[in-house]
Every structure is written in C-alpha cells, then in structure tokens.
Design an enzyme around this catalytic site. Structure first.
Site, short mmCIF file in Angstrom:
data_model
loop_
_atom_site.label_atom_id
_atom_site.label_comp_id
_atom_site.label_asym_id
_atom_site.label_seq_id
_atom_site.Cartn_x
_atom_site.Cartn_y
_atom_site.Cartn_z
N ARG B 65 -46.89 45.95 45.26
CA ARG B 65 -47.37 47.32 45.39
C ARG B 65 -48.84 47.42 45.00
NH1 ARG B 65 -43.26 49.87 40.92
NH2 ARG B 65 -41.80 48.32 41.71
N ASP B 67 -51.60 50.59 43.59
CA ASP B 67 -51.55 51.94 43.02
C ASP B 67 -52.27 52.97 43.88
OD1 ASP B 67 -50.05 51.38 40.81
OD2 ASP B 67 -51.76 50.89 39.54
N ARG B 213 -57.76 46.36 36.77
CA ARG B 213 -58.61 47.46 36.30
C ARG B 213 -58.79 47.43 34.80
NH1 ARG B 213 -55.35 52.15 39.07
NH2 ARG B 213 -56.70 53.43 37.77
#
Lengths: 260, 260
Positions: B65, B67, B213
């Site tokens: 996945r 975000d 991140r």
C-alpha cells in the site's frame, strides 16, 4: 476608513509574476456574484490574499484572462498597495503563505505608478505541450495533450510559418469572442521537441478567445490528414471559422510569458 | 456464472506497472465498506476498470500500500484474467481508456501462474523529492516538499550511510504499524541533486508504515540543527520512536520501482 496618515502616502504599484495550475480553476477571471458556487478563479484567490494582508479589498489587474484548465508559468498582474513597510520583493513570501498551493507568486517588483498589466502588455507568449511518447505517466496528464504519436514536425513548422505579422485571425476564434477587431500582431509560432514532448510556442500582441487552441487543433488535424502546407494559410486567409479544425484541449496550454 | 467454455481456459496472470498521482487519493488500498464516501483509492479505480473489461469482479494484488497523497512512478500489481483474446501488452491501452487520468498503466506483461506482486517483491525503491530552490512553481507543489533552502548534502549522505543491511527499524515507524517484525533488509539510501531538487532514494526488501517519511524527516531535522553524523545512527540503534524527528509530508514521496 483610512486614517489621514496612510492617505498621505503615495500608493506603490506592485507587479507580480504568477504561476498556477489551472486544473482546479474555472480560469483567471473573477466571476460575477452568482458564480461563487461554481468554482474557484485565480484572480479571486489572489485578491482574497491581498485583502487579508491589507485589511481592505485590493483589485488585481491581470494581463488577460485564461480559460478553465489552462495553466500559467508567467502570468503578469499588478495592484496598488498602501502598505509602506514591505519591500516589493517581500510580497512573494507574504502572498505565498496565504495562497493555496496551486497558485504561486514567482516574482514581485515595484512598477511605475501608471503601469497597467493589461494595457501595457506588448507581447503574450503561450506554450502548448503535446505528449508524443506512447505512455505519459499520471503526473504528466494534467499538463499535456497526449497525442500518442510523433507528428511530422517539419510539416507543422512549414504550416505555422505564416503566423507572423499583422493578421486577421477570424478563422481561429470561438463564437463567443467579443473583440472589436480580430486583427492581431503575431510575432511568430514554432514547434520544437523537448524530450517526449513537442512544444508549440506562439507569441502575439494579444490573442482572441480560444485562438491558440483553435490554431493548434487545426494544425494537428491537417498534419494527421497529410495536408499540404498551403492548406493552413488558405484557412487563415479565408477568415472563415467553419473551415478551421477542432479546438485542442486546455490541459496542455500554458500562458508562458508576458512582455512589457 | 461462467460457461463451461471459459472455465476450461487456463487463467493468465498479468503483471502491471502503474503510475499514479496520489494528490486526490486516500492511498493505494481499497477501503472497507463504510469508507466509500470518504474518497478514492487507486486499487479500487483499477478494479473498477478490470470489472468493466471482464464483466465480473477481478481482484488486483498490489506490491504494497501507499498512503494518502503518496505518488507512484512504478507501483507493481497483478491479476488473473480469463480474457484469452487480448495480448498481454494490450491491457495498457484497454485499461487506460477506462481509468481516470491520475492513474496510468505504464506496462503490462504475462507473469508465471504463481507470481504474486506482494509476496514475490524482493526490493522496493522510494524517491522523495525536496525542492531546494527558493520558488517552486504551482505545478511542482503537489510533487515536492518545498524546503526553501539547500541542505548540507554531504552531511545528509554521511548520516544516511548507516541505512544498509539487516536493521531493526523500530525507531522509524508510526504507532499504528502492525508488522510482526520490524527488521528490514535495507539495500541503501542516498541523496543526489537533480536541478532545483534534492532526491532522497532508499531501497529495502520492505518498509514499515511511514518509515521513509520518518527517516527523511529525522535526517532533515538533524541537518537543520547542525547535528553530528553519528546522532542519526544512534537514533536508529536506540529503536526508540520517541527519539526520531518529525515525519516528512507525503507530497514529495514516490514509490519509484519494485523489483522481483
């Protein structure tokens, strides 16, 4: 109401260079009262930021309008300010901090008091990006017309070579155009490759409504049909809108530069 | 219901390479029932297109996945198809004609029957784009983190050099991460300039939630405060999430490539 102190200060005239992503805008120009619910305009967003800074409405004068979906790398505009304490170049960070991310002020400087972004503009340059590779990625799509093939660039440039000088552009406008005269001074038009893209660049003192997209749509249509170079100039000279080809989509179009 | 004719055909396994603009997506993964009104997901958009082509639901398996707001240049996925008449590479135009413009299929090919986009992935590479010039234009904003200054690239690369080998990455995950183990195999990380941008590239067998991140936010935070190169590896070795810096925004992040 302004106090006597600010009233005695001369207003400075600030010129802006503006970039915007037209994807989620109805276009440049502020809409009349009832259109508020229909969508955003670039002029309104910047005027809202100016009003926040000044505490009162400040009208913004653009070099001209752009249509829904059309982008800008170098739109020009000006406004008069009574804020004395900010150096002209500091309007860049001040406005950018108040603006949505799809509008960015690229430059600001002080202009002569009489400077008018629309009436004083001598040349507007547009660029149109045609994606000619087979597969544009998702990040290119809002900024190109995906042609999916390489057109004959020499033929396109031969056809476009007549777009120079004082020309009646009636063949290449939309039915809603309200200009008094349809004669414009064209500085030239050319196609040049840039990686997977073909760029169409055209400069004129001013443009009729949808003129760039109508010229480009016609050029690409003629090229696709293997036309002779003379067919384009014949359409131009006919001044007959019904002879022009389809209008190219707005997504690939950028107001690139305005000269004074 | 399938007829006996289609049932007897072997299903082909098709592998896709996908680019998407994450700006208007909740992320890659299809949401559970109630989330329909909350926004779009990339997996759903492609599954809708697959269902239109096939006339029945076709599950799509992604490599992993991404975000909300995160982009992809090279997401990988696979699905099994009972459509026998389409050559594998023709799924590119067929799906693109059904998909919204912010999702583009870049490649399609036939994979071995057992190929699984998630379980078979050996390396994922992410790139994060930091805009270091003073003024990104409106068209850059959705795809960068606008830093507004050039950081010390040598210091960043010295700090990032410890991101190699089998590492417990507990210091760089978000509290919601549900992975059984937090050890990942990192192939390396580096910073390199590209025009007005600084690119952070990192590859690993897999990543924890918000790991890229979190690592980048910590590196930039340490660099800004003039830290020693050793401070980053000390945080990494501490496995203590509370010692890491802020999480960088999603806008600059691209799933760049998945290797099998």
């Amino acid at each position: 109401m302004k106090g006597p102190e600010t009233e005695s200060l001369p207003l400075r005239n600030i010129k802006l260079k503006i970039s915007y992503d037209g994807s989620r805008f109805l276009g440049w120009q502020r809409q009349s009262e009832q259109a508020a619910g229909k969508g955003r305009t670039v002029q309104e967003e910047i005027e809202k930021a100016l009003e926040k800074m000044h505490g009162h409405p400040v009208p913004l004068i653009g070099s001209g309008r752009t249509d829904s979906g059309v982008h800008a790398a170098g739109q020009a505009a000006n406004f008069h300010t009574d804020i004395a304490r900010i150096p002209p170049e500091r309007f860049v960070p001040a406005l950018n901090s108040l603006l949505p991310l799809d509008v960015r002020i690229m430059d600001s400087c002080e202009a002569p008091p009489s400077f008018h972004a629309r009436f004083d503009a001598r040349a507007r340059t547009y660029r149109f990006f045609l994606y000619c590779g087979s597969r544009p990625c998702a990040h290119e799509m809002p900024y190109v017309w995906a042609l999916g093939r390489w057109p004959d660039v020499r033929l396109l440039n031969r056809m476009a070579s007549c777009l120079r000088g004082e020309i009646d552009c009636s063949a290449f406008t939309a039915s809603g155009d309200q200009s008094k005269t349809r004669t414009r001074y064209l500085y030239g038009a050319r196609f040049f490759p840039e990686g997977e893209k073909l760029v169409f660049e055209i400069s004129a003192n001013a443009f009729l409504w949808k003129m760039v997209r109508s010229i480009l749509g016609t050029l690409i249509d003629l090229e696709r049909r293997g036309a002779q170079a003379g067919e384009f100039s014949a359409i131009l000279e006919s001044r007959d809108r019904s002879r022009a080809g389809p209008t190219a989509p707005g997504t690939g179009l950028f107001l690139w530069d305005v000269r004074y």
